[in-house]
Motif scaffolding. Structure first.
Motif, PDB file in Angstrom:
ATOM      1  N   MET A 152      21.034 -22.356  23.484  1.00 45.09           N
ATOM      2  CA  MET A 152      20.234 -23.158  22.568  1.00 45.09           C
ATOM      3  C   MET A 152      20.584 -24.641  22.681  1.00 45.09           C
ATOM      4  N   ALA A 153      21.870 -24.952  22.890  1.00 42.62           N
ATOM      5  CA  ALA A 153      22.260 -26.354  23.081  1.00 42.62           C
ATOM      6  C   ALA A 153      21.648 -26.917  24.357  1.00 42.62           C
ATOM      7  N   GLU A 154      21.568 -26.093  25.421  1.00 46.38           N
ATOM      8  CA  GLU A 154      20.964 -26.543  26.679  1.00 46.38           C
ATOM      9  C   GLU A 154      19.486 -26.873  26.500  1.00 46.38           C
ATOM     10  N   HIS A 155      18.850 -26.279  25.493  1.00 44.88           N
ATOM     11  CA  HIS A 155      17.440 -26.550  25.209  1.00 44.88           C
ATOM     12  C   HIS A 155      17.277 -27.540  24.047  1.00 44.88           C
ATOM     13  N   ASP A 156      18.353 -28.248  23.726  1.00 45.06           N
ATOM     14  CA  ASP A 156      18.316 -29.319  22.714  1.00 45.06           C
ATOM     15  C   ASP A 156      18.023 -28.826  21.308  1.00 45.06           C
ATOM     16  N   PHE A 157      18.383 -27.588  21.007  1.00 43.90           N
ATOM     17  CA  PHE A 157      18.261 -27.102  19.641  1.00 43.90           C
ATOM     18  C   PHE A 157      19.461 -27.563  18.822  1.00 43.90           C
ATOM     19  N   ILE A 158      19.242 -27.743  17.515  1.00 39.83           N
ATOM     20  CA  ILE A 158      20.293 -28.174  16.599  1.00 39.83           C
ATOM     21  C   ILE A 158      20.698 -26.987  15.738  1.00 39.83           C
ATOM     22  N   ASP A 159      21.997 -26.715  15.697  1.00 37.03           N
ATOM     23  CA  ASP A 159      22.533 -25.623  14.870  1.00 37.03           C
ATOM     24  C   ASP A 159      22.703 -26.154  13.454  1.00 37.03           C
ATOM     25  N   ILE A 160      21.869 -25.700  12.527  1.00 29.26           N
ATOM     26  CA  ILE A 160      21.872 -26.202  11.149  1.00 29.26           C
ATOM     27  C   ILE A 160      22.108 -25.045  10.192  1.00 29.26           C
ATOM     28  N   GLU A 161      23.100 -25.178   9.320  1.00 34.18           N
ATOM     29  CA  GLU A 161      23.345 -24.168   8.291  1.00 34.18           C
ATOM     30  C   GLU A 161      22.452 -24.438   7.091  1.00 34.18           C
ATOM     31  N   GLN A 195      13.604 -18.671   6.014  1.00 36.94           N
ATOM     32  CA  GLN A 195      12.229 -19.028   6.357  1.00 36.94           C
ATOM     33  C   GLN A 195      11.800 -20.368   5.766  1.00 36.94           C
ATOM     34  N   LEU A 196      11.933 -20.527   4.451  1.00 37.80           N
ATOM     35  CA  LEU A 196      11.462 -21.759   3.821  1.00 37.80           C
ATOM     36  C   LEU A 196      12.268 -22.961   4.282  1.00 37.80           C
ATOM     37  N   PHE A 197      13.581 -22.800   4.421  1.00 39.16           N
ATOM     38  CA  PHE A 197      14.423 -23.927   4.818  1.00 39.16           C
ATOM     39  C   PHE A 197      14.079 -24.413   6.222  1.00 39.16           C
ATOM     40  N   LYS A 198      13.847 -23.484   7.148  1.00 37.60           N
ATOM     41  CA  LYS A 198      13.561 -23.938   8.514  1.00 37.60           C
ATOM     42  C   LYS A 198      12.185 -24.593   8.601  1.00 37.60           C
ATOM     43  N   GLN A 199      11.249 -24.178   7.755  1.00 33.26           N
ATOM     44  CA  GLN A 199       9.957 -24.843   7.741  1.00 33.26           C
ATOM     45  C   GLN A 199      10.080 -26.254   7.178  1.00 33.26           C
ATOM     46  N   LEU A 200      10.944 -26.410   6.168  1.00 27.04           N
ATOM     47  CA  LEU A 200      11.206 -27.754   5.648  1.00 27.04           C
ATOM     48  C   LEU A 200      11.880 -28.633   6.702  1.00 27.04           C
ATOM     49  N   LEU A 201      12.740 -28.030   7.516  1.00 26.62           N
ATOM     50  CA  LEU A 201      13.387 -28.798   8.583  1.00 26.62           C
ATOM     51  C   LEU A 201      12.365 -29.288   9.600  1.00 26.62           C
ATOM     52  N   MET A 202      11.331 -28.482   9.868  1.00 27.32           N
ATOM     53  CA  MET A 202      10.291 -28.937  10.781  1.00 27.32           C
ATOM     54  C   MET A 202       9.527 -30.113  10.166  1.00 27.32           C
ATOM     55  N   VAL A 203       9.238 -30.028   8.868  1.00 37.24           N
ATOM     56  CA  VAL A 203       8.575 -31.132   8.173  1.00 37.24           C
ATOM     57  C   VAL A 203       9.443 -32.386   8.237  1.00 37.24           C
ATOM     58  N   ALA A 204      10.760 -32.187   8.200  1.00 42.98           N
ATOM     59  CA  ALA A 204      11.689 -33.319   8.233  1.00 42.98           C
ATOM     60  C   ALA A 204      11.845 -33.912   9.629  1.00 42.98           C
TER      61      ALA A 204
END
Length: 281
Positions: A152-161, A195-204
């Motif tokens: 996931m890091a190689e694809h530039d994903f961010i690990d967010i708790e 689910q809701l948190f990751k959708q908010l992260l996309m909005v952010a």
């Protein structure tokens, strides 16, 4: 550290070296006044030879001990090819009992020959986890999460708790509720998924999020349902379904290759949801 080497790492090149090991007595065998101990730690097992009868007399299965001695090649014909350490043994000149063990509720090493029910295994989980197959499972899971994070890091994903204590949300199962001490009559809910948190992260504008998320669902346990479990949770913006499929396929191929030595042919055959439901319900 009170030991110089891990038991499972000793090899023929260590012959002649003085080492200190620490671990548990996995097995004991006595031959003509000499005790042979299989000493187990998290890395594996080494055979220890104790010629001092007084030092060997109190040792029993699962005693925790520290042993100092010299690594020697096993006598001709006594090598154990089934063990990575099977070419050597440690001739002990010092044995210290770090902790004694009470009588065991079930055998730790010879578990394949003695049936143990699951309730007993869970009650004494700390003993069950000393078994080689259970240790392999735990290490395998750790390797899986390590590789996931690398890919996931190689694809530039961010690990967010994301938060564990949140509002109750309508999903497919019942929530586990946690009372709020400072607000009597109010409750937190443990998340069924982020689910809701990751959708908010996309909005952010985070765009590429992942998390090895702990999920909680108040359901009756069965083969494919447990009250809590971990999942790889992913969300990304500005993508197509094919982008998500390619990402997960690449991840699965990497896991199979690095952990099992098997090459997965890509792309993996795909079917639509409608076809899956029609064929398999």
């Amino acid at each position: 550290m009170i030991r110089t080497h891990d038991a499972g790492t000793l090899r023929a090149q260590h012959v002649g070296q003085t080492v200190t090991l620490a671990g548990w007595v996995a097995r004991r065998r006595d031959h003509g006044g000499v005790a042979f101990i299989d000493l187990r730690d998290g890395s594996g097992v080494s055979q220890v030879v104790i010629r001092d009868e007084e030092a060997a007399r109190p040792l029993r299965s699962e005693f925790c001990v520290r042993v100092a001695g010299e690594v020697a090649a096993r006598p001709a014909g006594n090598a154990n090819v089934a063990l990575p350490t099977g070419e050597i043994e440690v001739i002990a000149n010092e044995v210290e009992v770090l902790s004694e063990s009470a009588a065991l509720p079930f055998p730790v090493e010879e578990h394949h020959t003695t049936a143990v029910n699951e309730e007993t295994r869970l009650k004494y989980r700390y003993l069950d986890l000393r078994r080689s197959d259970m240790r392999k499972n735990v290490r395998m899971r750790a390797d899986v999460t390590r590789i996931i994070r690398q890919v996931m890091a190689e694809h530039d994903f961010i690990d967010i708790e994301t938060p564990y204590l949140t509002r109750s949300t309508p999903e497919g199962a019942r929530d586990f509720l946690v009372p709020v001490r400072l607000q009597p009559g109010s409750w937190y809910a443990l998340p069924q998924s982020p689910q809701l948190f990751k959708q908010l992260l996309m909005v952010a504008g985070m765009e590429r999020y992942f998390q090895i998320a702990r999920c909680f669902r108040d359901e009756d346990s069965r083969a494919d349902r447990q009250p809590e479990f971990s999942q790889l949770d992913v969300e990304l913006s500005f993508c197509t379904p094919e982008d998500v499929q390619a990402l997960i396929e690449g991840l699965l191929a990497r896991l199979w290759r690095e952990l099992l030595g098997h090459e997965v042919t890509l792309p993996i055959p795909r079917m639509t949801y409608a076809e899956a439901m029609r064929r398999f319900g």
